[in-house]
Motif scaffolding. Structure first.
Motif, PDB file in Angstrom:
ATOM      1  N   LEU A  58       0.746  -1.185  -0.061  1.00 19.69           N
ATOM      2  CA  LEU A  58      -0.307   0.170  -0.074  1.00 19.69           C
ATOM      3  C   LEU A  58       0.850   1.321  -0.043  1.00 19.69           C
ATOM      4  CD1 LEU A  58      -2.743  -0.929   2.607  1.00 19.69           C
ATOM      5  CD2 LEU A  58      -2.957  -0.984   0.048  1.00 19.69           C
ATOM      6  N   GLY A  59       2.067   1.072   0.732  1.00 20.35           N
ATOM      7  CA  GLY A  59       2.839   2.242   0.809  1.00 20.35           C
ATOM      8  C   GLY A  59       2.266   3.482   1.311  1.00 20.35           C
ATOM      9  N   CYS A  60       2.919   4.688   1.129  1.00 20.20           N
ATOM     10  CA  CYS A  60       2.445   5.811   1.564  1.00 20.20           C
ATOM     11  C   CYS A  60       2.083   7.005   0.685  1.00 20.20           C
ATOM     12  CB  CYS A  60       3.771   6.635   2.496  1.00 20.20           C
ATOM     13  SG  CYS A  60       3.204   7.905   3.350  1.00 20.20           S
ATOM     14  N   THR A  61       0.835   7.324   0.746  1.00 16.29           N
ATOM     15  CA  THR A  61       0.310   8.374   0.057  1.00 16.29           C
ATOM     16  C   THR A  61      -0.052   9.844   0.579  1.00 16.29           C
ATOM     17  OG1 THR A  61      -0.882   6.570  -1.284  1.00 16.29           O
ATOM     18  CG2 THR A  61      -1.407   8.686  -1.663  1.00 16.29           C
ATOM     19  N   ALA A  62       0.550  10.863  -0.278  1.00 16.61           N
ATOM     20  CA  ALA A  62       0.363  12.418   0.144  1.00 16.61           C
ATOM     21  C   ALA A  62      -0.293  12.883  -0.891  1.00 16.61           C
ATOM     22  CB  ALA A  62       1.623  12.540   0.495  1.00 16.61           C
ATOM     23  N   VAL A  63      -1.287  13.799  -0.490  1.00 12.45           N
ATOM     24  CA  VAL A  63      -1.857  14.825  -1.615  1.00 12.45           C
ATOM     25  C   VAL A  63      -1.545  16.338  -1.019  1.00 12.45           C
ATOM     26  CG1 VAL A  63      -3.906  15.468  -2.686  1.00 12.45           C
ATOM     27  CG2 VAL A  63      -3.484  13.349  -2.237  1.00 12.45           C
ATOM     28  N   TYR A  64      -0.985  16.976  -2.008  1.00  9.65           N
ATOM     29  CA  TYR A  64      -0.874  18.305  -1.204  1.00  9.65           C
ATOM     30  C   TYR A  64      -0.604  19.427  -2.625  1.00  9.65           C
ATOM     31  CZ  TYR A  64       4.068  17.539  -2.450  1.00  9.65           C
ATOM     32  OH  TYR A  64       5.269  17.041  -3.094  1.00  9.65           O
ATOM     33  N   GLN A  65      -0.987  20.628  -2.347  1.00 16.63           N
ATOM     34  CA  GLN A  65      -0.697  21.903  -3.378  1.00 16.63           C
ATOM     35  C   GLN A  65       0.823  22.062  -3.731  1.00 16.63           C
ATOM     36  OE1 GLN A  65      -3.451  22.993  -4.524  1.00 16.63           O
ATOM     37  NE2 GLN A  65      -2.366  24.301  -6.088  1.00 16.63           N
ATOM     38  N   ALA A  66       0.912  22.279  -4.934  1.00 13.54           N
ATOM     39  CA  ALA A  66       2.485  22.623  -5.135  1.00 13.54           C
ATOM     40  C   ALA A  66       2.958  23.723  -4.352  1.00 13.54           C
ATOM     41  CB  ALA A  66       2.518  22.896  -6.817  1.00 13.54           C
ATOM     42  N   GLU A  67       4.068  23.724  -3.980  1.00 14.79           N
ATOM     43  CA  GLU A  67       4.819  24.750  -3.102  1.00 14.79           C
ATOM     44  C   GLU A  67       5.881  25.259  -3.676  1.00 14.79           C
ATOM     45  OE1 GLU A  67       6.429  22.545   0.457  1.00 14.79           O
ATOM     46  OE2 GLU A  67       5.535  21.150  -0.544  1.00 14.79           O
ATOM     47  N   ARG A  68       6.298  26.221  -2.880  1.00 17.19           N
ATOM     48  CA  ARG A  68       7.684  26.890  -3.207  1.00 17.19           C
ATOM     49  C   ARG A  68       8.733  26.056  -2.649  1.00 17.19           C
ATOM     50  NH1 ARG A  68       9.026  32.998  -1.135  1.00 17.19           N
ATOM     51  NH2 ARG A  68      11.202  32.808  -1.030  1.00 17.19           N
ATOM     52  N   VAL A  69       9.649  25.576  -3.415  1.00 15.66           N
ATOM     53  CA  VAL A  69      10.913  24.871  -3.111  1.00 15.66           C
ATOM     54  C   VAL A  69      12.278  25.391  -2.856  1.00 15.66           C
ATOM     55  CG1 VAL A  69      12.038  22.646  -3.994  1.00 15.66           C
ATOM     56  CG2 VAL A  69       9.735  22.935  -4.528  1.00 15.66           C
ATOM     57  N   VAL A  70      12.901  25.151  -1.783  1.00 16.80           N
ATOM     58  CA  VAL A  70      14.208  25.590  -1.530  1.00 16.80           C
ATOM     59  C   VAL A  70      15.180  24.662  -2.376  1.00 16.80           C
ATOM     60  CG1 VAL A  70      16.007  26.100   0.008  1.00 16.80           C
ATOM     61  CG2 VAL A  70      13.600  26.229   0.899  1.00 16.80           C
ATOM     62  N   ILE A  71      15.649  25.486  -3.423  1.00 19.36           N
ATOM     63  CA  ILE A  71      16.689  24.935  -4.507  1.00 19.36           C
ATOM     64  C   ILE A  71      18.106  24.811  -3.752  1.00 19.36           C
ATOM     65  CG2 ILE A  71      17.751  24.957  -6.769  1.00 19.36           C
ATOM     66  CD1 ILE A  71      14.662  24.271  -6.885  1.00 19.36           C
ATOM     67  N   ALA A  72      18.351  26.097  -3.338  1.00 23.74           N
ATOM     68  CA  ALA A  72      19.700  26.070  -2.215  1.00 23.74           C
ATOM     69  C   ALA A  72      19.520  27.104  -1.322  1.00 23.74           C
ATOM     70  CB  ALA A  72      20.797  26.493  -3.527  1.00 23.74           C
ATOM     71  N   ASP A  73      20.175  27.442  -0.652  1.00 25.30           N
ATOM     72  CA  ASP A  73      20.404  28.402   0.414  1.00 25.30           C
ATOM     73  C   ASP A  73      19.996  29.752  -0.124  1.00 25.30           C
ATOM     74  OD1 ASP A  73      21.087  26.601   2.246  1.00 25.30           O
ATOM     75  OD2 ASP A  73      23.288  27.435   2.254  1.00 25.30           O
ATOM     76  N   GLY A  74      18.679  30.363   0.077  1.00 29.44           N
ATOM     77  CA  GLY A  74      18.334  31.557  -0.426  1.00 29.44           C
ATOM     78  C   GLY A  74      17.808  31.690  -1.896  1.00 29.44           C
ATOM     79  N   VAL A  75      17.786  30.317  -2.389  1.00 37.47           N
ATOM     80  CA  VAL A  75      17.012  30.246  -3.679  1.00 37.47           C
ATOM     81  C   VAL A  75      15.971  29.452  -3.839  1.00 37.47           C
ATOM     82  CG1 VAL A  75      17.641  29.377  -6.146  1.00 37.47           C
ATOM     83  CG2 VAL A  75      19.607  30.367  -4.805  1.00 37.47           C
TER      84      VAL A  75
END
Length: 188
Positions: free
Chosen positions: A21-38
């Motif tokens: 069954l695994g683990c399922t998550a549903v959420y709204q696309a978000e802001r991702v930290v690409i690097a420190d301050g980015v």
């Protein structure tokens, strides 16, 4: 004795069922930290619809450890669907992203892979340069033509955060701050 064996069988079946069954998550696309301050704002599915259908072999190198997986991405009814399996055929995850930015992620085996990083790397590799620079905060992306293809570089000031090389043999993405490399080759 038969009762104990039946109980063990029942426990094994229950454990396998939970694992499948695994683990399922549903959420709204978000802001991702690409690097420190980015930061990168994940884009809805229609931003990537030029892919249509693609199967790639991804080799991920991190801390002297290489992992390979097969990833199939396709668009159906305005939803991007992605499935990843190990080279041994074990399902790893399923991911979908719709045009409203809703992300559904099902993980079949425990892993530190986060869908927001899968999507952000995919978008940084595939989206047009002007789109990237419009949605990226704290850095800029440049693109140059090389003798063997083209190269994108993500800069934070003078510091190179990421390098993405496009060649006939595939795409290589290096994240210099997080010390990982992805090699992406199309499977025919």
């Amino acid at each position: 004795m038969t009762c104990i064996i039946d109980q063990i069988k029942a426990c094994i079946i229950a454990w396998l069922l939970l694992l499948s069954l695994g683990c399922t998550a549903v959420y709204q696309a978000e802001r991702v930290v690409i690097a420190d301050g980015v930061f990168w704002q994940l884009q809805p599915a229609d931003a990537l619809d030029k892919i249509n259908q693609q199967t790639v072999l991804i080799t991920a190198n991190y801390q002297n450890n290489a992992q390979q997986l097969l990833v199939t991405t396709e668009f159906r009814e305005n939803v991007m669907h992605q499935v990843a399996i190990s080279l041994q055929g074990l399902p790893l995850y399923e991911l979908s992203l719709d045009n409203s930015g809703m992300v559904t992620y099902q993980q079949y085996i425990p892993s530190s892979i986060k869908p927001k990083y899968i999507l952000s790397d995919m978008q940084l590799v595939h989206l047009p340069l002007n789109h990237l620079n419009a949605m990226l905060t704290g850095a800029i992306v440049t693109e140059t033509t090389t003798e063997t293809g083209r190269q994108r570089m993500v800069f934070q000031g003078q510091k190179i955060i990421m390098t993405i090389d496009y060649q006939a043999s595939g795409i290589t993405m290096v994240h210099h701050q997080r010390n990982y490399q992805l090699t992406i080759k199309e499977v025919e």
